[in-house]
Design a protein around this motif. Structure first.
Motif, PDB file in Angstrom:
ATOM      1  N   VAL A  91       0.859  -1.184   0.000  1.00  0.00           N
ATOM      2  CA  VAL A  91       0.000   0.000   0.000  1.00  0.00           C
ATOM      3  C   VAL A  91       0.894   1.232   0.000  1.00  0.00           C
ATOM      4  CG1 VAL A  91      -1.761   1.288   1.280  1.00  0.00           C
ATOM      5  CG2 VAL A  91      -1.801  -1.197   1.306  1.00  0.00           C
ATOM      6  N   GLY A  92       0.510   2.208  -0.821  1.00  0.00           N
ATOM      7  CA  GLY A  92       1.277   3.444  -0.860  1.00  0.00           C
ATOM      8  C   GLY A  92       0.371   4.637  -1.089  1.00  0.00           C
ATOM      9  N   PHE A  93       0.811   5.782  -0.609  1.00  0.00           N
ATOM     10  CA  PHE A  93       0.050   7.020  -0.738  1.00  0.00           C
ATOM     11  C   PHE A  93       0.998   8.131  -1.170  1.00  0.00           C
ATOM     12  CE2 PHE A  93      -1.758   4.530   2.726  1.00  0.00           C
ATOM     13  CZ  PHE A  93      -3.098   4.460   2.367  1.00  0.00           C
ATOM     14  N   LEU A  94       0.431   9.108  -1.843  1.00  0.00           N
ATOM     15  CA  LEU A  94       1.161  10.315  -2.172  1.00  0.00           C
ATOM     16  C   LEU A  94       0.672  11.399  -1.215  1.00  0.00           C
ATOM     17  CD1 LEU A  94       3.178  11.608  -4.169  1.00  0.00           C
ATOM     18  CD2 LEU A  94       1.205  12.229  -5.581  1.00  0.00           C
ATOM     19  N   ALA A  95       1.610  12.126  -0.613  1.00  0.00           N
ATOM     20  CA  ALA A  95       1.264  13.195   0.322  1.00  0.00           C
ATOM     21  C   ALA A  95       1.972  14.469  -0.109  1.00  0.00           C
ATOM     22  CB  ALA A  95       1.663  12.806   1.743  1.00  0.00           C
ATOM     23  N   ILE A  96       1.445  15.589   0.362  1.00  0.00           N
ATOM     24  CA  ILE A  96       1.968  16.887  -0.041  1.00  0.00           C
ATOM     25  C   ILE A  96       2.017  17.829   1.153  1.00  0.00           C
ATOM     26  CG2 ILE A  96      -0.304  17.798  -0.690  1.00  0.00           C
ATOM     27  CD1 ILE A  96       1.081  19.112  -3.115  1.00  0.00           C
ATOM     28  N   ASP A  97       2.921  18.790   1.087  1.00  0.00           N
ATOM     29  CA  ASP A  97       2.964  19.866   2.064  1.00  0.00           C
ATOM     30  C   ASP A  97       1.870  20.865   1.679  1.00  0.00           C
ATOM     31  OD1 ASP A  97       3.420  22.181   3.494  1.00  0.00           O
ATOM     32  OD2 ASP A  97       5.571  22.248   3.079  1.00  0.00           O
ATOM     33  N   PRO A  98       0.769  20.937   2.429  1.00  0.00           N
ATOM     34  CA  PRO A  98      -0.357  21.790   2.025  1.00  0.00           C
ATOM     35  C   PRO A  98      -0.057  23.280   2.088  1.00  0.00           C
ATOM     36  CG  PRO A  98      -0.715  20.968   4.224  1.00  0.00           C
ATOM     37  CD  PRO A  98       0.519  20.273   3.701  1.00  0.00           C
ATOM     38  N   PHE A  99       0.948  23.670   2.856  1.00  0.00           N
ATOM     39  CA  PHE A  99       1.269  25.086   2.998  1.00  0.00           C
ATOM     40  C   PHE A  99       1.851  25.679   1.715  1.00  0.00           C
ATOM     41  CE2 PHE A  99       1.444  23.184   7.224  1.00  0.00           C
ATOM     42  CZ  PHE A  99       0.461  23.939   7.851  1.00  0.00           C
ATOM     43  N   LYS A 100       2.367  24.824   0.832  1.00  0.00           N
ATOM     44  CA  LYS A 100       2.852  25.289  -0.476  1.00  0.00           C
ATOM     45  C   LYS A 100       1.681  25.628  -1.389  1.00  0.00           C
ATOM     46  CE  LYS A 100       7.260  24.154   0.212  1.00  0.00           C
ATOM     47  NZ  LYS A 100       8.464  24.832  -0.079  1.00  0.00           N
ATOM     48  N   LEU A 101       0.540  24.975  -1.166  1.00  0.00           N
ATOM     49  CA  LEU A 101      -0.662  25.219  -1.970  1.00  0.00           C
ATOM     50  C   LEU A 101      -1.532  26.314  -1.382  1.00  0.00           C
ATOM     51  CD1 LEU A 101      -1.823  21.531  -2.537  1.00  0.00           C
ATOM     52  CD2 LEU A 101      -0.552  22.963  -4.135  1.00  0.00           C
ATOM     53  N   VAL A 102      -1.678  26.273  -0.067  1.00  0.00           N
ATOM     54  CA  VAL A 102      -2.575  27.189   0.638  1.00  0.00           C
ATOM     55  C   VAL A 102      -1.793  27.789   1.816  1.00  0.00           C
ATOM     56  CG1 VAL A 102      -4.830  27.400   1.781  1.00  0.00           C
ATOM     57  CG2 VAL A 102      -4.475  25.619   0.057  1.00  0.00           C
ATOM     58  N   PRO A 103      -1.062  28.881   1.561  1.00  0.00           N
ATOM     59  CA  PRO A 103      -0.224  29.452   2.624  1.00  0.00           C
ATOM     60  C   PRO A 103      -0.986  29.807   3.905  1.00  0.00           C
ATOM     61  CG  PRO A 103       0.316  30.426   0.513  1.00  0.00           C
ATOM     62  CD  PRO A 103      -0.915  29.583   0.297  1.00  0.00           C
ATOM     63  N   GLU A 104      -2.266  30.136   3.792  1.00  0.00           N
ATOM     64  CA  GLU A 104      -3.045  30.500   4.978  1.00  0.00           C
ATOM     65  C   GLU A 104      -3.659  29.283   5.693  1.00  0.00           C
ATOM     66  OE1 GLU A 104      -5.820  30.604   1.448  1.00  0.00           O
ATOM     67  OE2 GLU A 104      -3.776  31.231   1.808  1.00  0.00           O
ATOM     68  N   TYR A 105      -3.403  28.092   5.201  1.00  0.00           N
ATOM     69  CA  TYR A 105      -3.912  26.860   5.807  1.00  0.00           C
ATOM     70  C   TYR A 105      -3.418  26.763   7.252  1.00  0.00           C
ATOM     71  CZ  TYR A 105      -4.760  21.794   6.296  1.00  0.00           C
ATOM     72  OH  TYR A 105      -5.190  20.559   6.699  1.00  0.00           O
ATOM     73  N   SER A 106      -4.296  26.334   8.139  1.00  0.00           N
ATOM     74  CA  SER A 106      -3.890  26.162   9.530  1.00  0.00           C
ATOM     75  C   SER A 106      -4.633  24.988  10.151  1.00  0.00           C
ATOM     76  CB  SER A 106      -4.146  27.434  10.337  1.00  0.00           C
ATOM     77  OG  SER A 106      -5.525  27.675  10.441  1.00  0.00           O
ATOM     78  N   VAL A 107      -4.017  24.440  11.161  1.00  0.00           N
ATOM     79  CA  VAL A 107      -4.606  23.326  11.899  1.00  0.00           C
ATOM     80  C   VAL A 107      -4.402  23.594  13.375  1.00  0.00           C
ATOM     81  CG1 VAL A 107      -4.468  20.845  12.366  1.00  0.00           C
ATOM     82  CG2 VAL A 107      -4.090  21.685  10.053  1.00  0.00           C
TER      83      VAL A 107
END
Length: 129
Positions: free
Chosen positions: A43-59
Motif C-alpha cells: 500500500v502506498g500514498f502520495l502526500a503533499i505539504d499543504p502550505f505550499k498550496l494554501v499558505p493560509e492553511y492552519s490546523v
C-alpha cells in the motif's frame, strides 16, 4: 529522509495499516511531495505539504492529540495531506480536512479530522484545476 512512522489508529479506510515509511519525492511541480509506503510495499500514498498550496492553511492541534503524538515542541511535527491522483498532478486533489500529523522525534503519527466545514476533501493541487 526515509523515516518510518507508527500510526496507532491507522488511516481512514486503512485502520489496520499501522506503519508507514515517509520518503521525499522530487517531482516537477510547485510543491513538496512525499510517498508513504507500507513495510512490504503493498500500500502506498502520495502526500503533499499543504502550505505550499494554501499558505493560509492552519490546523489547531488539541492537547489530547499532542499527547497521543508525544509532542514536546511544535518544531517536531510536520503536517502533510493525502493526494487523490487523477489523470495528472495538475488535475489531482488533496484532502485539507484530514491532514496527517507526523512527529519527527517520537515517530508517532495520526490522521486528524478537522471539524472546519470550509475545508475541502478535494482541494485542487493547481488553482485553475
Amino acid at each position: 529522509m526515509n523515516e518510518t512512522f507508527e500510526f496507532p489508529e491507522g488511516l481512514l479506510g486503512f485502520e489496520d495499516l499501522r506503519e508507514l515509511t515517509l520518503t521525499p519525492l522530487d517531482l516537477p511541480f510547485n510543491a513538496t511531495f512525499y510517498e508513504l509506503q507500507s513495510p512490504r510495499g503493498e500500500v502506498g500514498f502520495l502526500a503533499i505539504d499543504p502550505f505550499k498550496l494554501v499558505p493560509e492553511y492552519s490546523v489547531h492541534i488539541e492537547a489530547t492529540i499532542q499527547d497521543k503524538l508525544s509532542v514536546e515542541s511544535s518544531e517536531d511535527v510536520i503536517l502533510l495531506t493525502l493526494v487523490t491522483l487523477k489523470q495528472s498532478l495538475e488535475t489531482s486533489t488533496t484532502n485539507l480536512k484530514a491532514p496527517l500529523l507526523l512527529n519527527l522525534k517520537s515517530k508517532k503519527a495520526l490522521q486528524y479530522i478537522q471539524q472546519d466545514p470550509t475545508l475541502s476533501v478535494k482541494h485542487p493541487l493547481k488553482g485553475d484545476a
